[in-house]
Structure formats: structure tokens, C-alpha cells
Enzyme design. Structure first.
Site, PDB file in Angstrom:
ATOM      1  N   GLY A  13       0.766  -1.255   0.092  1.00  0.00           N
ATOM      2  CA  GLY A  13       0.008  -0.091  -0.008  1.00  0.00           C
ATOM      3  C   GLY A  13       0.801   1.403  -0.033  1.00  0.00           C
ATOM      4  O   GLY A  13       1.883   1.180  -0.462  1.00  0.00           O
ATOM      5  N   CYS A  14       0.283   2.130   0.635  1.00  0.00           N
ATOM      6  CA  CYS A  14       1.011   3.546   0.489  1.00  0.00           C
ATOM      7  C   CYS A  14       2.500   3.389   1.175  1.00  0.00           C
ATOM      8  O   CYS A  14       2.440   2.704   2.491  1.00  0.00           O
ATOM      9  CB  CYS A  14       0.211   4.405   1.454  1.00  0.00           C
ATOM     10  SG  CYS A  14       1.151   6.082   1.558  1.00  0.00           S
TER      11      CYS A  14
END
Length: 175
Positions: free
Chosen positions: A10-11
Site C-alpha cells: 500500500g502507501c
């Protein structure tokens, strides 16, 4: 002596913040890997057309923390069962991925994913791939949480993730 590991979950702001607090982790760099475009930037990666994932590259001391433990922490601090998505972030740039630097790392990654599957109801979809070119992200992405702890995203998303990681992995913390 250090080893390298490249992880996407993810981020990269979230993953960077988690791994920076671990004993044996010497350096964490946010960046991009796994795509076709040379020298990608944040805007092009976010468009989803480069094939890159947001990743972190770690330099770690295997005498202080093992490659397998780093993978267990990685698989526990994001959702490895969602394809191309983490929370509200959607797209191939947010995929769960482990880039391996040797056949030993690949074998260990496969073993750890198989071991961790018992902790999830849905199948783990984390990709395990040979390491590709790693491109560091722009300077303003580096040490994002440390530089912006009061920012809304940091408070709403990263702080709870850090609290969970600290509770689960207190034996591996630098402090």
C-alpha cells in the site's frame, strides 16, 4: 553487514513508518519498483499506468532481525489478501509485493507466506517477484510520518497502524 529487502504493502508512507521503528533496520527509503517506465515519479505512478508499486527498500542487519521476521511483520501490518488495494487506496501501485534478491530470499518468502496463510480467512495474494530496478521517491516522500506526524492522513491512518505494530512486535523495536 547488511541485506536488502524491497516490500510493497500500500502507501509507502505507512510501510516506511512501521519499519523505521524496528531494531536492525538501518535505512528505509520510499520508492517505486516493478514497472516499465524509466525514472518514474509520483504523479505517473499514481496514474496507474507505469506498472510500478509504491514500495520501501530496507537495509537491515540480519544478526539483529531476520529476513523472515521482516516478512512476517510486513504481512501483519497490511492486508495481504486484497488485490491492488489497501484501505481507500486502489490500483496496482498499492499491491502487496515482495521483491526478492536471491533464490534464498525467494524460498523464504514463499515459506513465510505459506506459514502466515493460517492467520487469514482469505487467500494471501502477495506477489513474490525477483527484484527489479528500485527508484527512490521524491524527497518530500522520505520520512513522511516523522516530518508530518500531525497531518490528517498520518493521524487517521499511520498512527493506528504504528500502535498495532508496536503492540505486536515490541520485541523488535529499537527502543
Amino acid at each position: 553487514m547488511t541485506e536488502t529487502i524491497v516490500l510493497g504493502g500500500g502507501c509507502f508512507w505507512c510501510t516506511e513508518a512501521v519499519f523505521q521503528q524496528l531494531r536492525g533496520v538501518k535505512q528505509v527509503i520510499s520508492g517505486y519498483s516493478g514497472g516499465q517506465m524509466l525514472n518514474p515519479d509520483y504523479r505517473s505512478v499514481c496514474n496507474g499506468n507505469t506498472g510500478h508499486a509504491e514500495v520501501i527498500q530496507l537495509q537491515f542487519d540480519p544478526s539483529q532481525i531476520s529476513y523472515a521476521d521482516l516478512l512476517r511483520i510486513h504481512l501483519t501490518t497490511h492486508d495481504p489478501t486484497t488485490l491492488n488495494r489497501q484501505g481507500a487506496d486502489r490500483g496496482t501501485q498499492y499491491r502487496s509485493v515482495i521483491f526478492t534478491h536471491s533464490t534464498e530470499q525467494q524460498a523464504t518468502a514463499q515459506q513465510v507466506v505459506q506459514e502466515m496463510q493460517a492467520h487469514f480467512d482469505d487467500p494471501i495474494v502477495t506477489q513474490i517477484m525477483p527484484a527489479e530496478i528500485f527508484y527512490p521517491a521524491e524527497d518530500y516522500h522520505q520520512n513522511y510520518y516523522r516530518s508530518n506526524p500531525g497531518a490528517g492522513y498520518c493521524q487517521a491512518v499511520i498512527s493506528p497502524k504504528l500502535s498495532k505494530a508496536r503492540a505486536l512486535f515490541r520485541d523488535q523495536l529499537k527502543i
